[in-house]
Design a protein around this motif. Structure first.
Motif, PDB file in Angstrom:
ATOM      1  N   THR A   1       0.731  -1.284  -0.059  1.00 22.86           N
ATOM      2  CA  THR A   1       0.152   0.163   0.122  1.00 22.86           C
ATOM      3  C   THR A   1       0.837   1.305  -0.057  1.00 22.86           C
ATOM      4  N   LYS A   2       0.387   2.149  -0.881  1.00 21.68           N
ATOM      5  CA  LYS A   2       1.269   3.281  -0.710  1.00 21.68           C
ATOM      6  C   LYS A   2       0.195   4.806  -0.754  1.00 21.68           C
ATOM      7  N   ALA A   3       1.047   5.940  -0.335  1.00 24.79           N
ATOM      8  CA  ALA A   3       0.062   6.983  -0.494  1.00 24.79           C
ATOM      9  C   ALA A   3      -0.125   7.435  -1.889  1.00 24.79           C
ATOM     10  N   ILE A   4      -1.271   8.068  -2.140  1.00 24.07           N
ATOM     11  CA  ILE A   4      -1.600   8.415  -3.464  1.00 24.07           C
ATOM     12  C   ILE A   4      -0.707   9.440  -4.257  1.00 24.07           C
ATOM     13  N   GLU A   5       0.025   9.926  -3.324  1.00 29.98           N
ATOM     14  CA  GLU A   5       1.162  11.219  -3.983  1.00 29.98           C
ATOM     15  C   GLU A   5       1.932  10.453  -4.686  1.00 29.98           C
ATOM     16  N   TYR A   6       2.185   9.114  -4.518  1.00 27.60           N
ATOM     17  CA  TYR A   6       3.294   8.446  -5.401  1.00 27.60           C
ATOM     18  C   TYR A   6       2.855   7.780  -6.484  1.00 27.60           C
TER      19      TYR A   6
END
Ligand code: ADP
Ligand code: MG
Length: 474
Positions: free
Chosen positions: A451-456
């Motif tokens: 899972t990653k932050a949507i900024e990336y």
């Protein structure tokens, strides 16, 4: 927030307490990585980054991803044995991409000499995102399939244990019991052990081919330990060691400082930076050998982005998997739109479309490991620059998948505890073993949720962008 946890997450004190428990639990469970500052040391380590809460995943899509894994195993194996397909598909790419070209040269060279290897072992991980369709439903879309050095099959099993505890701390005991058991390292080791057994020499070892800098060593140790549990000897060596100490005997058995090697498991060798002249020579030596390579060079080529794009062309799957219409349908149902940028009208047209509407697409070179793809304005600029040059053909275009974001906390050493809008990527591990023409093992071996932050837009766990997660099926 992932719906089942909405209530608890508003309670800042509860979140802080749960995060403290989670970090200690991760350290206790062995969810570890070496640090960026001391990447060679195991005496200073930290926890591998992970989410505070398990992310929700639609059960039907999760099951779909598992159900298609054996088909993908079959497909990769079929491609790896199809010289004509690899030659045709990669013809334009190897004219402009030196790395793929060098892999291809070794591939042709070992074929010309005749393969000494008779047992084949594939370990792959097929990665997916959940695309949000116009009608609001989610669809499983394959991002890529990794046929070399697919990682986190070890550490991911630790994350589920941590999340089980976190949910209990947050008063979600029943939900905690819903988290699925998951241990891909066991399945990976089963495949390696089977290949080792079929190779047929009790004294022979399994060699992990590892990078100079081994930050993710604990993930690999999980697989190693499973092999030791089966009384199979494991050694760890770098390309440099193979160059200096590796040799073949008259029947092309591979020896490393006097020990015969039955299986070479690559956790290295997937990006150009892994190679200098000596390392290429070492790779050639390994490929020429009788040892079971995981993967052999043909299977590595089967995992290129160019091959992925070619698979989506009408009729291609039918040629590769004749007589398997159901498998083909399952595989095809996971494909996103993929487009060739080869020279010609078709490539011209899609390049123009992408320049006009860059947010619809991802531009991908033939690279692995995260951080190489281009998006948005950058995609547009690069395509404008290369649209009339042969360099264009080293890339493919793909429809951009747009998942529904959910709130979560990403726990990372030295980072403040804060809520982020996140998206997840599900990977399913596959393992297969073939002896001659007979497939003796073909199975799904477990899963990985990142899972990653949507900024990336891009990047995995090793690249410092995504973190480990556990699916909570809904
Ligand atoms: P790599 O071989 O570098 O891992 P990937 O194709 O997996 O290349 O892309 C890296 C990351 O970029 C993925 O993990 C995902 O987060 C993002 N990504 C790749 N393709 C797409 C896509 N079609 N839509 C949205 N995001 C994508
Ligand atoms: Mg990837």
């Amino acid at each position: 927030m992932a719906a089942p946890w909405r209530d608890v997450v508003r309670d800042a004190a509860a979140v802080r307490e749960a995060a403290a428990v989670a970090v200690d639990a991760a350290l206790l469970a062995g969810g570890l990585m070496r640090t960026g500052e001391q990447p060679h040391a195991s005496d200073v380590v930290n926890y591998a980054p992970f989410t505070l809460l398990p992310s929700t995943v639609p059960r039907a899509l999760f099951e779909q991803a598992y159900a298609v894994q054996q088909d993908f195993n079959l497909l990769v194996d079929a491609i790896s044995q199809n010289k004509e397909f690899l030659e045709q598909t990669l013809a334009s790419t190897i004219k402009v991409d030196d790395f793929t070209a060098q892999l291809f040269r070794i591939y042709m060279q070992v074929l010309e000499e005749g393969l000494a290897q008779t047992v084949f072992l594939g370990i792959n991980r097929s990665d997916y995102m959940f695309d949000c369709e116009l009608d609001g439903t989610a669809a499983l879309r394959q991002i890529e399939i990794n046929t070399i050095a697919a990682s986190f099959g070890g550490l991911t099993s630790r994350t589920a244990d941590v999340h089980r505890l976190v949910l209990k701390v947050l008063g979600k005991t029943e939900e905690a019991s819903n988290l699925l058991p998951n241990n891909p390292a066991k399945g990976l080791a089963l495949g390696i052990a089977k290949a080792w057994e079929l190779y047929g020499s009790q004294r022979a070892v399994v060699m992990f081919l590892v990078e100079e800098i081994q930050r993710n060593i604990f993930d690999q140790r999980c697989v190693e330990n499973e092999l030791w549990n089966r009384n199979i000897r494991v050694i760890r060596r770098r390309f440099r060691d193979v160059f200096e100490q590796g040799s073949l005997d008259a029947s092309r058995r591979l020896y490393m400082d006097g020990q015969e090697v039955a299986v070479v498991y690559y956790r290295e060798g997937y990006v150009p930076q892994n190679y200098d002249q000596q390392n290429w020579e070492a790779r050639l030596l390994l490929e020429r050998s009788r040892a079971v390579k995981c993967p052999d060079i043909a299977t590595q080529l089967a995992g290129t982005k160019k091959v992925q794009q070619e698979l989506s062309r009408p009729g291609t799957l039918e040629k590769l998997l004749p007589g398997c219409p159901e498998a083909i349908a399952r595989v095809r149902a996971t494909f996103a739109g993929l487009y060739s940028l080869d020279e010609g009208e078709e490539g011209d047209r899609i390049a123009a479309t992408a320049i006009a509407d860059p947010d619809r697409f991802v531009l991908k070179p033939q690279r692995e490991g995260g951080g190489n793809n281009l998006y948005g304005e950058e995609l547009k600029q690069v395509l404008e620059k290369i649209k009339d040059s042969p360099e264009r053909t080293s890339y493919i275009l793909m429809d951009k998948i747009k998942p529904q974001p959910a709130l979560n906390y990403l726990l990372r050493a030295h980072s403040p505890l804060q809520v982020s809008e996140c998206v997840s990527e599900l990977g399913i591990f596959g393992v297969y073993v073939r002896q001659g023409q007979e497939l003796v093992l073909n199975q799904a071996a477990g899963h990985l949720l990142r899972t990653k932050a949507i900024e990336y837009a891009d990047g995995g766990v090793a690249a410092g962008v995504a973190v480990l997660d556990t699916p909570y099926l809904v």
